[in-house]
Structure formats: structure tokens, C-alpha cells
Design a protein around this motif. Structure first.
Motif, short mmCIF file in Angstrom:
data_model
loop_
_atom_site.label_atom_id
_atom_site.label_comp_id
_atom_site.label_asym_id
_atom_site.label_seq_id
_atom_site.Cartn_x
_atom_site.Cartn_y
_atom_site.Cartn_z
N THR A 1 0.85 8.02 2.60
CA THR A 1 0.59 9.37 2.13
C THR A 1 0.86 10.39 3.23
O THR A 1 0.83 10.06 4.42
CB THR A 1 -0.87 9.53 1.65
N TYR B 1 -2.25 0.27 -10.45
CA TYR B 1 -2.60 0.64 -9.08
C TYR B 1 -4.11 0.57 -8.93
O TYR B 1 -4.86 0.63 -9.92
CB TYR B 1 -2.14 2.07 -8.75
N THR C 1 -6.98 4.47 0.27
CA THR C 1 -5.67 3.85 0.18
C THR C 1 -5.40 3.33 -1.22
O THR C 1 -6.24 2.64 -1.81
CB THR C 1 -5.58 2.67 1.18
N GLN D 1 5.99 3.47 0.37
CA GLN D 1 5.08 2.34 0.39
C GLN D 1 5.56 1.33 1.41
O GLN D 1 6.72 1.34 1.84
CB GLN D 1 4.97 1.69 -0.99
N PRO E 1 0.13 6.23 -9.81
CA PRO E 1 -0.29 6.67 -8.48
C PRO E 1 -0.57 8.17 -8.46
O PRO E 1 -0.35 8.89 -9.44
CB PRO E 1 0.92 6.33 -7.62
N GLN F 1 -7.06 2.26 -6.13
CA GLN F 1 -7.38 3.05 -4.94
C GLN F 1 -8.69 2.52 -4.36
O GLN F 1 -9.68 2.34 -5.10
CB GLN F 1 -7.54 4.53 -5.31
N ARG G 1 -0.63 12.94 -0.65
CA ARG G 1 0.38 12.65 -1.67
C ARG G 1 1.25 11.49 -1.21
O ARG G 1 1.56 11.35 -0.02
CB ARG G 1 1.24 13.88 -1.92
N PRO G 2 1.68 10.62 -2.13
CA PRO G 2 2.49 9.46 -1.75
C PRO G 2 3.76 9.85 -1.01
O PRO G 2 4.44 10.81 -1.36
CB PRO G 2 2.82 8.82 -3.10
N ARG H 1 0.86 -1.18 0.00
CA ARG H 1 0.00 0.00 0.00
C ARG H 1 0.89 1.23 0.00
O ARG H 1 2.02 1.22 0.53
CB ARG H 1 -0.93 0.02 1.20
N LEU H 2 0.39 2.30 -0.58
CA LEU H 2 1.14 3.55 -0.61
C LEU H 2 0.86 4.35 0.64
O LEU H 2 -0.30 4.50 1.05
CB LEU H 2 0.76 4.37 -1.84
#
Length: 518
Positions: A392, A460, A424, A401, A487, A462, A397-398, A389-390
Motif C-alpha cells: 500500500t 481477500y 495488511t 502485491q 481489495p 484484511q 491504497r494498494p 500480501r497487498l
């Protein structure tokens, strides 16, 4: 709802029927008809295109009678009477190629709609390519041309008669103010996009697929067996999808505006661009801050643009729009989306082609909300086949991960969402033998649900439980599962960002496959 993909025919958005001919039983033979005024480069482009495709090429000038040639050489424009036998001869040749199942490229000025209808009517395999250019550019080319029977002085008569192809003719339009090789590259890319679904396009639309317009414009309804889907003109969004009367999307009503991004197409970037600022090919660019609360440009530029109907049928619709150069995104794209119902459910293909002269950054996503009828999503069973998962920052904003293993975000095995608040992005998607990653939302009974599959172009996904929606009554009523090619903030980070060269394209495929019974 498993099985082979539906091959129902699409029809273009024209309301006039063309003359019928007997069509071959097999898939229509591919013929490319290149049209435009004299001097637009039809012959050069068609020859290069035929060479690239390995197909034969014929020029419509070859079908002119000696009388027609002499008349034009004398500076006299042809009349409809003069052109009648000429168009008939081209049509006879086209039918001969179709009967022999021989794909080919043919050029013809085809200035008037009636001429094109005569050449296209009853020949569903023919693809129309229109070479567009300014009068000044074409005049300069004609003036420099030597040894051709068509003099530059007749150009005014051509523009006087020209009726440019309209959207319902489903033209592939390419600008000629670029080298012939770039024009051909653009044509090839558009042809690949056009045939990505493998569907034939005809010319008589079923008007019953259209519904009364509301705040989201025209509504186009699709049906296949017990399935029904509705696509709207505003943003080309997916408004509704049901099976046997059971809604599978937490969508919006025909008389309601779109909120929460429901069903919207996110082009030319999904999610957000931090501060709306990015640098591309040495240029600093600033997008409008459409997410001002967190200082972001949100969800692209086409959500609130009316899309045009390109083709429709009982179980499929194709819509499109042009993304013109504008502040923050000085690039030119043609974007199309096809929605198709079949035995497996709903398939969506989002394609974009760079029809400009400079390369362009590009990303895409789509934002449907799934429901299994549980009121709140807490008891629904969620499966997300992703290994990462990224993370943030406070502005979404990323910021790196992490593996999902051992965390609350590990949904690789189905389990209830509970009170977990999800907004997510996941990556590291595990795919099946067909190359699809499948996100599943199931009823707590485990007896029914919907698979949202992620195909070509998706890297990706979300997942959003709607906890921050502006309408409290809509929160946690559905789970947004957003297929994405890149992303958030990809315009700034470059992570998995597509860079489209002139004439190049990108395709994103995803779909919904319902299963089980109530």
C-alpha cells in the motif's frame, strides 16, 4: 465445535400470531405468492416466473365466483364478504399443492394485511412477492388493457383498500417500472437470496431474543448450547460472541457506541476508495470523504444506518436495509444479513440484490475483532493461509502485491504475532475441500482458539492489529480479521469488483468456529 449446520427456524418480525395449521414433517413446499393491485402485472410476471422455475401457475382470478366477476365487470368493488369464499378457495388449493409436495406460483391481489395473513398463516413455505408501482403507471396499463373483467375505474377502490406489505411480513418487493423479464430476474435473484440459508421463515417472533435498545439501537440475542451472540440495529453489526461465557470477540458493550469498525458491515465497498472519486459506466462520481485524514471514502455507506429486523429465532436472526441512490452512489440495493448459531459456531451470510434499473458496482466486507484473552495480541498465535500480501501507499491504497514467502508477513504456519504491526490485506487464499480458507487465532498454549473461515464471495482478508485506533486503550487488544470480496480501492481499479446487473445479486459467507477448551 464441528458438525452439521443448524436448521433452526427463523420467525419474522411480526408481533401477531397467525392461525396455526398442521405443517408437513418435511421441509415446507415452496409456493410463491405474487401480490399487488390489479394492473401491476401479476399474471404476466407469475407466468414468466413459473416458466423459469418449471413450476405450475394459477391465477387468483380463476377462483372468483361468477357473481364476483359480474359485480366487478359492472364497476362495483368487492366487499370482505365477497372475498371470503374466494380467499378460502385459494387457501384450499395451496394446501392441496403443499400436501402433494408440488411447488407452484399463484397470484392474488391480497390488498389487505388480513388477506395475506389468511394465505400465509401456517404455510411456512410460501414466499411473498409484492409488485410495487405508482398509481399513474398502473392506471395507464389498465386503460390499455382490453377484454378483462376488471375496469380501470375500480383502481381507486383498490388503492383505497391497499395496505402495503410491512417488513415483518418479509416481502420481496420489486418495482414494476421495467420490462416483465427484468421484474422476473429481480424476483428470482431475491428468491435465491431468501433461500440462501435454507431456513424456513415463520410468523411468531420470540420476544425474548430482543434486548433493551442503547446507542446502537435494538439488540437481538441468539443462543445455541453454550454459545451466545448479539446483533445490533445500527448497521446490523455483530456486537458480541461468546462460548461458555468466554468472549471470542473484542466487541463493544450494549451501552457503548461502535468504534474502530467493530463488527460492522462494509457495504457497498470494503476498506477505502481513494479520494472518494471513481468512474463507472461513463460517469464521474464523488463519494463523501469519510476518511479525511488520508483523503479516502471509508468502509461503505451503511455502517451508521439503522437496519430492520426481518426474521428471528432462538439461534438465528436476519436483518436488512435498503441502500437508496445518493450522491456518489446513484444505485439501489436491497441488503440482508443472516447470523446463525449452530454446532460449528457462527455463520454469517451477507447478500445484496440490485433492485434498480441500471447496473451497480459492489463490494462487501465485515470487520470483527478476535480475541483469545491474552490482553495484548502479541503472544497470540496467528495463521493466515495466504500466498500474497497487498502493498500500500501512504494513504492505504494498494500499490501492488508480493509473495509472503520469506517475509515477516508469512503466517501460513502458526506463529506469534509479536510486535509486528498489521494492517495488511492478503490474497491467494489456500482453501480446504469445502472451499473455505481458514484464518486461525489461537491462545499461546495452542489448546484453544477461533477459526474465522472465508467462504463464498470472499477473495481477500484484511488483518489489523489495531495499532492506529483512536482509543489507545483498545490498541492491540484484538485482531480484526475482515472478510472481503474485493481489495481496497476496487471502485477505482476494478480489481475483483462485482458489477451487479438489474436483478442480480451477490453473496458473501464467513463464520467463526471456536475450538479447544480453557
Amino acid at each position: 465445535m464441528r458438525g452439521t449446520r443448524s436448521q433452526g427456524a427463523l420467525t419474522s418480525g411480526s408481533s401477531s400470531a397467525a392461525p396455526a395449521r398442521d405443517a408437513p414433517a418435511a421441509r415446507p413446499t415452496a409456493l410463491v405468492l405474487v401480490v399487488g393491485v390489479s394492473g401491476s402485472g401479476k399474471t404476466t410476471v407469475a407466468e414468466l416466473l413459473a416458466e423459469r422455475l418449471g413450476w405450475p401457475h394459477r391465477d387468483a382470478d380463476e377462483f372468483h365466483s361468477e357473481a364476483n366477476r359480474a359485480k366487478m365487470a359492472a364497476g362495483q368493488p368487492l366487499t370482505d364478504t365477497d372475498r371470503g369464499p374466494w380467499l378460502d378457495a385459494i387457501g384450499v388449493w395451496m394446501d392441496r399443492e403443499i400436501a402433494a409436495r408440488q411447488p407452484a406460483v399463484v397470484t392474488c391481489s391480497a390488498l389487505k394485511r388480513a388477506y395475506r395473513d389468511q394465505l400465509l398463516g401456517g404455510r411456512p413455505g410460501v414466499r411473498l412477492v409484492y409488485l410495487h408501482g405508482s398509481r399513474e403507471l398502473i392506471h395507464s396499463r389498465l386503460a390499455a388493457r382490453r377484454g378483462h373483467f376488471f375496469p380501470a375505474g375500480l383502481l381507486d377502490s383498490q388503492f383505497a383498500e391497499l395496505q402495503e406489505p410491512e417488513p415483518d411480513e418479509h416481502p420481496l418487493v420489486v418495482e414494476i417500472d421495467q420490462p416483465p423479464e427484468a421484474v422476473v430476474a429481480a424476483v428470482l435473484s431475491l428468491l435465491r437470496t431468501e433461500t440462501a440459508s435454507g431456513a424456513a421463515v415463520h410468523h411468531v417472533p420470540p420476544e425474548e431474543t430482543r434486548m433493551t435498545a442503547g446507542p446502537t439501537g435494538e439488540q437481538w440475542q441468539l443462543r445455541h448450547g453454550g454459545q451466545r451472540a448479539v446483533v445490533v440495529q445500527l448497521g446490523g453489526a455483530l456486537r458480541h460472541y461468546e462460548v461458555d461465557g468466554r468472549p471470542l470477540l473484542d466487541g463493544f458493550a450494549a451501552d457503548s457506541p461502535i468504534t474502530g469498525g467493530r463488527g460492522q458491515l462494509l457495504v457497498p465497498w470494503p476498506n477505502r476508495v481513494g479520494g472518494g472519486r471513481y468512474r463507472f459506466d461513463g460517469r464521474d462520481l464523488q463519494l463523501p470523504l469519510t476518511g479525511p485524514a488520508k483523503h479516502n471514502a471509508i468502509h461503505g455507506l451503511l455502517r451508521w444506518t439503522p437496519w430492520r429486523l426481518l426474521a428471528c429465532g432462538d439461534d438465528a436472526v436476519r436483518v436488512g436495509t435498503t441502500l437508496f441512490p445518493q450522491p456518489g452512489y446513484p444505485f439501489l440495493l436491497e441488503v440482508r444479513t443472516e447470523y446463525r448459531l449452530g454446532p460449528e459456531g457462527l455463520e454469517v451470510v451477507v447478500s445484496a440484490t440490485n433492485t434498480g434499473t441500471t447496473r451497480a458496482p459492489y463490494g462487501v466486507g465485515q470487520h470483527p475483532y478476535l480475541t483469545v484473552g491474552t490482553g495484548l495480541v502479541d503472544t497470540a498465535l496467528l495463521t493466515v493461509p495466504a500466498r500474497y500480501r497487498l502493498l500500500t501507499d501512504d494513504e492505504g491504497r494498494p500499490a501492488g502485491q508480493e509473495p509472503v514467502d520469506g517475509t515477516a508477513y508469512d503466517f501460513r504456519t502458526a506463529r506469534p504475532i509479536g510486535d509486528l504491526q498489521l494492517d495488511t490485506a492478503f490474497t491467494g487464499l489456500d482453501r480446504d475441500y469445502a472451499g473455505r480458507a481458514v484464518v486461525r487465532l489461537a491462545h499461546p498454549s495452542g489448546l484453544r482458539g477461533t477459526d474465522l473461515w472465508l467462504g463464498e464471495g470472499t477473495r481477500y482478508v484484511q488483518v489489523y492489529t489495531g495499532d492506529t485506533l483512536a482509543e489507545p486503550e483498545r490498541r492491540r487488544r484484538g485482531v480484526a480479521v475482515e472478510a472481503m470480496s474485493c481489495p481496497a480501492d476496487a471502485f477505482r481499479s476494478g480489481t475483483d469488483l462485482a458489477v451487479l446487473e438489474p436483478g442480480a445479486g451477490h453473496v458473501l459467507r464467513w463464520g467463526l468456529s471456536p475450538w479447544g477448551s480453557a
